[in-house]
Design a protein around this motif. Structure first.
Motif, PDB file in Angstrom:
ATOM      1  N   GLU A  76      -5.689   6.350  -3.923  1.00 35.12           N
ATOM      2  CA  GLU A  76      -6.973   5.719  -3.638  1.00 35.12           C
ATOM      3  C   GLU A  76      -6.763   4.590  -2.621  1.00 35.12           C
ATOM      4  O   GLU A  76      -5.873   3.762  -2.760  1.00 35.12           O
ATOM      5  CB  GLU A  76      -7.607   5.145  -4.912  1.00 35.12           C
ATOM      6  CG  GLU A  76      -7.856   6.173  -6.009  1.00 35.12           C
ATOM      7  CD  GLU A  76      -6.630   6.437  -6.848  1.00 35.12           C
ATOM      8  OE1 GLU A  76      -5.604   5.745  -6.606  1.00 35.12           O
ATOM      9  OE2 GLU A  76      -6.671   7.317  -7.724  1.00 35.12           O
ATOM     10  N   ILE A  77      -7.600   4.566  -1.577  1.00 37.38           N
ATOM     11  CA  ILE A  77      -7.540   3.511  -0.556  1.00 37.38           C
ATOM     12  C   ILE A  77      -8.395   2.346  -1.045  1.00 37.38           C
ATOM     13  O   ILE A  77      -9.625   2.391  -1.009  1.00 37.38           O
ATOM     14  CB  ILE A  77      -8.036   4.017   0.808  1.00 37.38           C
ATOM     15  CG1 ILE A  77      -7.245   5.258   1.232  1.00 37.38           C
ATOM     16  CG2 ILE A  77      -7.924   2.921   1.853  1.00 37.38           C
ATOM     17  CD1 ILE A  77      -5.767   4.998   1.397  1.00 37.38           C
ATOM     18  N   ALA A  78      -7.717   1.279  -1.508  1.00 40.31           N
ATOM     19  CA  ALA A  78      -8.441   0.146  -2.080  1.00 40.31           C
ATOM     20  C   ALA A  78      -8.729  -0.948  -1.065  1.00 40.31           C
ATOM     21  O   ALA A  78      -9.633  -1.755  -1.265  1.00 40.31           O
ATOM     22  CB  ALA A  78      -7.636  -0.449  -3.257  1.00 40.31           C
ATOM     23  N   ASN A 127      -4.054   5.338   6.444  1.00 40.66           N
ATOM     24  CA  ASN A 127      -5.184   5.633   5.566  1.00 40.66           C
ATOM     25  C   ASN A 127      -5.701   7.055   5.793  1.00 40.66           C
ATOM     26  O   ASN A 127      -6.004   7.784   4.848  1.00 40.66           O
ATOM     27  CB  ASN A 127      -6.308   4.628   5.806  1.00 40.66           C
ATOM     28  CG  ASN A 127      -5.924   3.231   5.381  1.00 40.66           C
ATOM     29  OD1 ASN A 127      -5.000   3.039   4.579  1.00 40.66           O
ATOM     30  ND2 ASN A 127      -6.605   2.233   5.923  1.00 40.66           N
ATOM     31  N   GLN A 182      -5.947  18.067  -3.543  1.00 43.56           N
ATOM     32  CA  GLN A 182      -7.113  18.561  -4.278  1.00 43.56           C
ATOM     33  C   GLN A 182      -7.361  20.039  -3.960  1.00 43.56           C
ATOM     34  O   GLN A 182      -7.668  20.832  -4.858  1.00 43.56           O
ATOM     35  CB  GLN A 182      -8.347  17.724  -3.900  1.00 43.56           C
ATOM     36  CG  GLN A 182      -8.284  16.277  -4.360  1.00 43.56           C
ATOM     37  CD  GLN A 182      -8.279  16.143  -5.876  1.00 43.56           C
ATOM     38  OE1 GLN A 182      -8.822  16.988  -6.597  1.00 43.56           O
ATOM     39  NE2 GLN A 182      -7.642  15.085  -6.367  1.00 43.56           N
ATOM     40  N   ARG A 187       2.260   1.838  -3.447  1.00 48.10           N
ATOM     41  CA  ARG A 187       1.287   2.446  -4.372  1.00 48.10           C
ATOM     42  C   ARG A 187       1.138   3.940  -4.102  1.00 48.10           C
ATOM     43  O   ARG A 187       1.026   4.737  -5.034  1.00 48.10           O
ATOM     44  CB  ARG A 187      -0.059   1.737  -4.231  1.00 48.10           C
ATOM     45  CG  ARG A 187      -0.073   0.330  -4.784  1.00 48.10           C
ATOM     46  CD  ARG A 187      -1.490  -0.195  -4.938  1.00 48.10           C
ATOM     47  NE  ARG A 187      -2.192  -0.281  -3.673  1.00 48.10           N
ATOM     48  CZ  ARG A 187      -2.182  -1.344  -2.877  1.00 48.10           C
ATOM     49  NH1 ARG A 187      -1.468  -2.424  -3.226  1.00 48.10           N
ATOM     50  NH2 ARG A 187      -2.844  -1.340  -1.752  1.00 48.10           N
ATOM     51  N   LYS A 247       0.833  -1.200   0.000  1.00 43.86           N
ATOM     52  CA  LYS A 247       0.000   0.000   0.000  1.00 43.86           C
ATOM     53  C   LYS A 247       0.876   1.262   0.000  1.00 43.86           C
ATOM     54  O   LYS A 247       0.599   2.231  -0.721  1.00 43.86           O
ATOM     55  CB  LYS A 247      -0.922  -0.013   1.216  1.00 43.86           C
ATOM     56  CG  LYS A 247      -1.840   1.194   1.293  1.00 43.86           C
ATOM     57  CD  LYS A 247      -2.667   1.183   2.569  1.00 43.86           C
ATOM     58  CE  LYS A 247      -3.709   0.100   2.508  1.00 43.86           C
ATOM     59  NZ  LYS A 247      -4.651   0.177   3.658  1.00 43.86           N
ATOM     60  N   ARG A 283      -5.681   9.935   3.001  1.00 42.49           N
ATOM     61  CA  ARG A 283      -6.898  10.676   2.631  1.00 42.49           C
ATOM     62  C   ARG A 283      -6.710  12.178   2.820  1.00 42.49           C
ATOM     63  O   ARG A 283      -7.127  12.980   1.978  1.00 42.49           O
ATOM     64  CB  ARG A 283      -8.082  10.161   3.460  1.00 42.49           C
ATOM     65  CG  ARG A 283      -8.632   8.838   2.996  1.00 42.49           C
ATOM     66  CD  ARG A 283      -9.979   8.556   3.645  1.00 42.49           C
ATOM     67  NE  ARG A 283      -9.857   8.383   5.079  1.00 42.49           N
ATOM     68  CZ  ARG A 283      -9.679   7.215   5.677  1.00 42.49           C
ATOM     69  NH1 ARG A 283      -9.583   6.104   4.950  1.00 42.49           N
ATOM     70  NH2 ARG A 283      -9.588   7.145   6.988  1.00 42.49           N
ATOM     71  N   LYS A 339      -0.601   6.813  -6.312  1.00 43.04           N
ATOM     72  CA  LYS A 339      -1.951   6.264  -6.283  1.00 43.04           C
ATOM     73  C   LYS A 339      -2.514   6.431  -4.875  1.00 43.04           C
ATOM     74  O   LYS A 339      -2.231   5.627  -3.983  1.00 43.04           O
ATOM     75  CB  LYS A 339      -1.939   4.793  -6.689  1.00 43.04           C
ATOM     76  CG  LYS A 339      -1.377   4.575  -8.086  1.00 43.04           C
ATOM     77  CD  LYS A 339      -1.285   3.085  -8.416  1.00 43.04           C
ATOM     78  CE  LYS A 339      -0.690   2.865  -9.799  1.00 43.04           C
ATOM     79  NZ  LYS A 339      -0.567   1.425 -10.119  1.00 43.04           N
ATOM     80  N   ASP A 343      -4.552  13.478   0.081  1.00 42.94           N
ATOM     81  CA  ASP A 343      -5.310  13.620  -1.169  1.00 42.94           C
ATOM     82  C   ASP A 343      -6.182  14.876  -1.117  1.00 42.94           C
ATOM     83  O   ASP A 343      -6.299  15.611  -2.107  1.00 42.94           O
ATOM     84  CB  ASP A 343      -6.160  12.368  -1.375  1.00 42.94           C
ATOM     85  CG  ASP A 343      -6.860  12.383  -2.724  1.00 42.94           C
ATOM     86  OD1 ASP A 343      -6.203  12.685  -3.740  1.00 42.94           O
ATOM     87  OD2 ASP A 343      -8.076  12.114  -2.764  1.00 42.94           O
ATOM     88  N   GLU A 344      -6.806  15.100   0.067  1.00 38.77           N
ATOM     89  CA  GLU A 344      -7.632  16.310   0.207  1.00 38.77           C
ATOM     90  C   GLU A 344      -6.798  17.569   0.066  1.00 38.77           C
ATOM     91  O   GLU A 344      -7.216  18.534  -0.584  1.00 38.77           O
ATOM     92  CB  GLU A 344      -8.331  16.290   1.570  1.00 38.77           C
ATOM     93  CG  GLU A 344      -9.386  15.197   1.703  1.00 38.77           C
ATOM     94  CD  GLU A 344      -9.947  15.126   3.110  1.00 38.77           C
ATOM     95  OE1 GLU A 344      -9.471  15.920   3.959  1.00 38.77           O
ATOM     96  OE2 GLU A 344     -10.849  14.312   3.366  1.00 38.77           O
TER      97      GLU A 344
END
Length: 563
Positions: free
Chosen positions: A318-320, A337, A348, A311, A308, A341, A316, A344-345
């Motif tokens: 995205e938490i898959a 996680n 963005q 990735r 993880k 997140r 990448k 990523d925020e």
């Protein structure tokens, strides 16, 4: 690491358990030995009571009493008759229940009795024996125990001697003779043993003078005589590993000593030790298996977490998947996680802010009328107005030219506040030409603050918004004032007008619009200024708006104080 942490307490507890069991085994074996010794003493006392009763029976026998009461009436010629009489009577009393009895002797005071009789002899014979002269007079009234060897030293004999009292009514305290019962020591003492114990033990009987009456092994007797084994305590664990137990025998005025080997303790200890070793080996195997399985599970979960992270490293975000559980790996995964997140925020948000900044800059540029040909045209119009003496046209074109010159220079986003103030002066001049001098601008800024750096075109949209909205429909002169203050490292630029003002609800909606960053058809200029300040200096800076209906509006632009 886990294996070591588990096995250290296991080995420590096993060692303590073995030590505790050794102590328990010693106590158990000691208890067994003591019980064995006590049983032997009980059996021996029982046999001694039998011999005491036998002595009393023989002493009280009427035949023996009669002969001894009249012993001086007999001469040497009567000895054969008396000997046969005693032999016959002894057989009637003894029967065959006492195989260990070697002989029974009566010692009379009459010197006519023989010295070497079979069952009857003179007292001189007993007085010549080694033990008789050393016996205290107080002992003469009680049974005496002593030992000797038979002729040729073939047998060890233990004798029980007691005075034979005259049982006639008037002479009951007179001693008629001495009665001595000889027994074979080996048969007497060995037959009292409890045959449940190992035959490897040794034992000895000794009297109050530490004289050994009997010993099962000569080596043990030698050790007792040399003082190598004292037998002071009831139970002693010797340095040789043997266990010595002794018990008092009151009837013999002595004691019995048993010497037990240590093989029983060693045997039981070895059995316990083997069980403990087996138990430790089982724990060792179980721990190894569990450690291996736990390591497999742990490594599998770690590999998932590492994949993880790889990735995320590749971009990448995205938490898959999620790693379930309540252990440390699951906790780290949950925190990771959350961090991804949030990352990523933030990315963005930065991306959106970057687009908004570009859009704001584009909007600002679109609001600027700055093509070079227009600036050159205005220069031509200004020259023609000067030639034709049209001063108003010349003033307007000059002001518009200065504004265009100011906006054309886009190399610096931050400019001195002085230039920004000059720009709004030109803007108001142009608007006064258009609206017949209906606006009055007042600038109250200290000289030292005019050198502060601010964003270009920061004040002009605010002045424009006041002209378009605050004074719409009004025919009186509109007053606008620009002030500046320094507060805790911040520069507050305040634009105040005396226009129509706004209601509290309109002010709240306008402030909410500025905070949310949403675009509406009204107050685009205010929104652009606020967005540019936010994007350049951060969310803590921007516009603050206050207004009262019929009184006017105050717009405060808060930026860092930059010299």
């Amino acid at each position: 690491m886990v294996f070591t942490m588990v096995m250290i307490p296991v080995f420590l507890m096993s060692w303590l358990f073995v030590k505790e069991m050794q102590q328990s085994i010693r106590q158990e074996v000691s208890s067994n030995y003591i019980h064995f010794t006590e049983q032997y003493v009980a059996n021996l006392n029982y046999k001694l009571d039998i011999y005491k009763n036998l002595q009393e029976t023989l002493s009280a026998n009427q035949t023996f009493q009669t002969v001894m009461q009249n012993q001086y009436r007999y001469g040497a010629q009567d000895m054969i008759y008396i000997s046969n009489l005693f032999s016959s009577e002894i057989k009637n009393v003894i029967f065959s229940d006492y195989p260990e009895i070697y002989n029974i002797m009566f010692y009379a005071e009459n010197p006519a009795f023989p010295r070497d009789g079979r069952h009857v002899a003179s007292l001189d014979v007993m007085e010549s024996e080694y033990w008789f002269s050393s016996v205290p007079e107080t002992y003469m009234l009680e049974p005496i125990v002593f030992d000797y060897r038979t002729l040729g030293l073939k047998k060890k004999i233990v004798s029980f001697a007691s005075p034979m009292k005259d049982l006639s009514a008037d002479t009951s305290i007179r001693t008629l003779a001495w009665l001595k019962i000889d027994v074979e020591a080996e048969l007497f003492f060995e037959e009292s043993l409890v045959r449940k114990q190992s035959n490897e033990f040794q034992f000895a009987i000794r009297d109050s003078r530490n004289h050994i009456l009997y010993a099962s092994h000569e080596s043990f007797a030698a050790r007792l005589d040399s003082g190598a084994v004292s037998g002071q305590a009831m139970v002693e664990f010797l340095n040789s590993g043997e266990v010595l137990v002794h018990e008092r025998i009151e009837a013999l005025n002595g004691e019995v000593l048993f010497l037990f080997p240590d093989f029983e303790i060693e045997k039981k200890t070895k059995a316990v030790f083997n069980k403990v070793i087996f138990f430790v080996i089982l724990i060792l195997i179980f721990t190894l298996i569990m450690s291996y399985l736990m390591s497999l599970i742990l490594m599998k979960r770690l590999r998932r977490f590492i994949n993880k992270m790889a990735r995320v490293k590749e971009g990448k975000l995205e938490i898959a998947e999620y790693i379930e559980g309540r252990d440390e790996i699951a906790i780290i995964d949950s925190q990771f996680n959350t961090m991804v997140r949030r990352l990523d925020e933030v990315i963005q948000e930065n991306y959106i802010q970057s687009l908004s900044k570009k859009k704001a800059e584009l909007s600002a540029l679109q609001n600027q009328i700055n093509p070079h040909f227009l600036f050159n045209t205005l220069e031509s119009i200004n020259a023609m107005a000067t030639v034709m003496n049209a001063r108003e046209i010349s003033a307007v074109t000059e002001s518009l030219g200065d504004m265009l010159r100011y906006s054309i220079n886009i190399s610096d986003s931050l400019v001195p506040l002085r230039e920004e103030l000059n720009n709004i002066v030109h803007y108001v001049k142009i608007q006064n030409v258009r609206f017949d001098d209906r606006f009055l601008l007042s600038i109250q800024v200290e000289e030292q603050l005019q050198s502060a750096k601010v964003l270009k075109l920061l004040l002009q949209p605010i002045i424009e918004n006041a002209i378009l909205h605050a004074f719409r429909g009004s025919r009186s002169v509109g007053h606008m004032e620009v002030t500046a203050e320094q507060r805790d490292g911040q520069l507050w630029l305040i634009v105040t007008d005396d226009g129509a003002g706004m209601s509290s609800e309109e002010v709240r909606q306008l402030n909410d619009t500025l905070l949310s960053g949403e675009r509406h058809g009204h107050s685009i200029g205010l929104q652009n200024v606020h967005s540019r300040v936010n994007l350049t200096f951060g969310q803590s800076y921007g516009l603050r708006i206050e207004s009262d209906p019929g009184i006017g509006t105050k717009v405060a632009i808060v930026v860092p104080y930059v010299k």
